[in-house]
Design an enzyme around this catalytic site. Structure first.
Site, mmCIF file in Angstrom:
data_model
loop_
_atom_site.group_PDB
_atom_site.id
_atom_site.type_symbol
_atom_site.label_atom_id
_atom_site.label_comp_id
_atom_site.label_asym_id
_atom_site.label_seq_id
_atom_site.Cartn_x
_atom_site.Cartn_y
_atom_site.Cartn_z
ATOM 1 N N GLU A 243 -3.189 -1.736 -1.857
ATOM 2 C CA GLU A 243 -2.672 -1.378 -2.912
ATOM 3 C C GLU A 243 -1.739 -0.309 -3.080
ATOM 4 O O GLU A 243 -1.709 0.775 -2.481
ATOM 5 C CB GLU A 243 -4.412 -0.454 -3.521
ATOM 6 C CG GLU A 243 -4.175 -0.173 -5.024
ATOM 7 C CD GLU A 243 -4.188 1.315 -5.396
ATOM 8 O OE1 GLU A 243 -3.215 1.571 -5.908
ATOM 9 O OE2 GLU A 243 -5.195 2.166 -5.068
ATOM 10 N N CYS B 19 -2.073 6.169 -8.867
ATOM 11 C CA CYS B 19 -1.108 4.876 -8.905
ATOM 12 C C CYS B 19 -1.533 4.100 -9.991
ATOM 13 O O CYS B 19 -0.667 3.311 -10.649
ATOM 14 C CB CYS B 19 -2.092 3.863 -7.716
ATOM 15 S SG CYS B 19 -3.783 3.777 -7.619
#
EC number: 1.2.1.16
Length: 497
Positions: free
Chosen positions: A264, A298
């Site tokens: 990720e 994020c």
């Protein structure tokens, strides 16, 4: 009120505060060298933890490898019990765990408590998923053969975690791995190792067998430790949350053993507001999405695209709301938003801000350094009419800079949104379901959130596309990344009766 008063943790359970690695159920230093963990708000040292060498990592891998031989044969119900215990323990120790996060990360205590609840939810989710690892039965062309599939744990998992969610980024990965029968070696970020160590203490209390949950520590040796995890043939899976550049390095290093990987990585999330959107709703969600963790997540909105007919109104109203933020030490009960992690984060915000202004962006909220509070405090910046040539349209800021771009048509804004190598999350605001559906399908991201700026949940598959990585965490799919699918054929059966 001085910030230094917060620099030493006062916990209900002092055993949660640890300054050693954790291997095979033991607290291990393995070296006389240490590195310092610093409160980013005050700049004061809150812990000194060992700078563990490669030999300690190899020891942790060996322990996890040997433990896997027995842990993989524990029953799903046993593992579910340990996972459920972990969930309960995290909630029982919520205040202490949140305090540790705030001290090492700098986020406001309210946000830290939210992270602990979110982090714990993955242990609850996978406690429920552990007994539900299903296979399939298949009828092949040969009438005398029967085929079925089973899922088996992949093996030892190396887990490399970032600093922005010191607890949640561990649980999203470790809970899934432990649920299916994998053992784990966790490498937390050197800026925020204390949350991982607290979790190791709780894992022991929860009943996980020795050697199933291991934590290694390093600052200067981090590249070597990561390389060791990637190249060891005993480690069968590496999962990483962090920058795309580091992800590419880890992927190269893992190629020698053809490891199973899930990454990720970087995001550059577009937040699109159409002219028919509920403006109050879009504003509230923009604040939550952009400034959670002071922009250091994020999936934060990195680019706000607002229809040209409402951009000025939107920018003005957003600035009025953001001015009400109370920036301060995360443990101060008045604080709504804490500090950024370090001076490099501030430098990047200022570089992106100045570049956009130089290229014609309008300053709506000046923001800037708050040196009277400490070295890493920064008030949010809002810019409008940002040109597409600005660096911030291509690079993730990861800080409290809110750039607002203008658009006129659906096709135009989708083109802007997709004009990046990243593809983690996107946000769309409109009252028209046709707009929501059409744009959601056209956006090149792994996740699209419509009419809400906060969507992450243990029940959803979390992950990206393009250079934001691959693999999914959470949901019924997240468990698959820690298993291998085995096909078993039984042949030469007699004719059917």
């Amino acid at each position: 009120m001085t910030l230094s008063k917060y620099s030493k943790p006062t916990l209900n359970d002092p055993n949660l505060f640890r300054e050693s690695g954790y291997i095979d159920g033991k607290w291990v230093k393995g070296t006389d060298e240490v590195f310092e963990v610093v409160d980013p708000a005050s700049g004061e040292i809150i812990a000194r933890v060992p700078e563990q060498p490669v030999s300690v990592v190899e020891e942790a891998i060996d322990v996890a490898y040997e433990t896997f031989k027995t842990y993989k044969n524990t029953t799903p119900r046993e593992r579910a019990k340990w996972l459920r215990n972990m969930y309960n323990l995290m909630l029982e120790n919520l205040d202490d765990l949140a305090t540790i996060i705030t001290l090492e990360n700098g986020k406001a205590l309210g946000e830290a408590k939210g992270e602990i609840k979110y982090a714990a939810s993955y242990f609850e989710w996978y406690a429920e998923e552990a007994p539900r690892l299903y296979g399939a039965t298949i009828q092949p062309l040969n009438p005398h053969n029967r085929v079925f599939t089973i899922r088996q744990p992949v093996g030892v998992c190396g887990i490399i975690c970032p600093w922005n969610f010191p607890s949640a980024m561990i649980t999203r990965k470790a809970a899934a791995a432990l649920a299916v029968g994998c053992t784990v070696v966790i490498k937390p970020d050197s800026q925020t190792p204390l949350s991982a160590l607290a979790m190791a203490y709780l894992a022991e209390k929860a009943g996980f067998p020795k050697g199933s949950f291991n934590v290694i520590l390093s600052h200067a040796n981090t590249p070597k430790l990561g390389k060791t995890l990637c190249e060891s043939p005993k480690v069968k899976k590496v999962t990483f949350t962090g920058s795309t550049n580091v992800g590419k390095i880890l992927m190269k290093q893992s190629s020698s053993t053809l490891k199973k990987l899930s990454f990720e990585l970087g995001g550059n999330a577009p937040f699109i507001v159409f002219e028919d959107a509920d403006l109050d709703q879009a504003l509230e969600q923009a604040m939550a999405c952009k400034f959670r963790g002071l922009g250091q997540t994020c999936v934060c909105a990195n680019r706000l695209y607002v229809h040209s007919s409402i951009i000025d109104k939107f920018a003005k109203l957003l600035a009025e709301r953001v001015k009400k933020f109370v920036i301060g030490h995360g443990l101060d009960p008045k604080t709504t938003h804490g500090c950024v992690i370090n001076s490099s984060a501030i430098e990047k915000v200022e570089r992106h801000k100045q570049d956009a202004i130089d290229k014609g962006a309008k300053v709506v909220l000046e923001g800037g350094r708050l040196t009277e509070l400490g070295p890493n405090f920064y008030a949010p910046v809002i810019l409008s009419h940002v040109p597409s040539t600005a660096i911030v349209s291509k690079e993730e800021t990861f800080g409290p800079l809110c750039p607002i771009f203008s658009f006129d048509t659906m096709e135009e804004v989708v083109g802007y949104a997709n004009d990046t190598e990243f593809g983690l999350a996107a946000y769309v605001f409109s009252k028209n379901v046709n707009t929501l559906y059409t744009v959601s399908e056209a956006l090149e991201t792994g996740m699209v959130s419509c009419n809400t700026g906060v969507f992450s949940d243990c029940s959803i598959p979390f992950g990206g596309v393009k250079e934001s990585g691959f693999g999914r965490e959470g949901s019924l799919y997240g468990i698959e990344d820690y298993t291998v699918l085995k096909t078993i054929t039984i042949g030469n059966l007699p004719n059917s009766i």
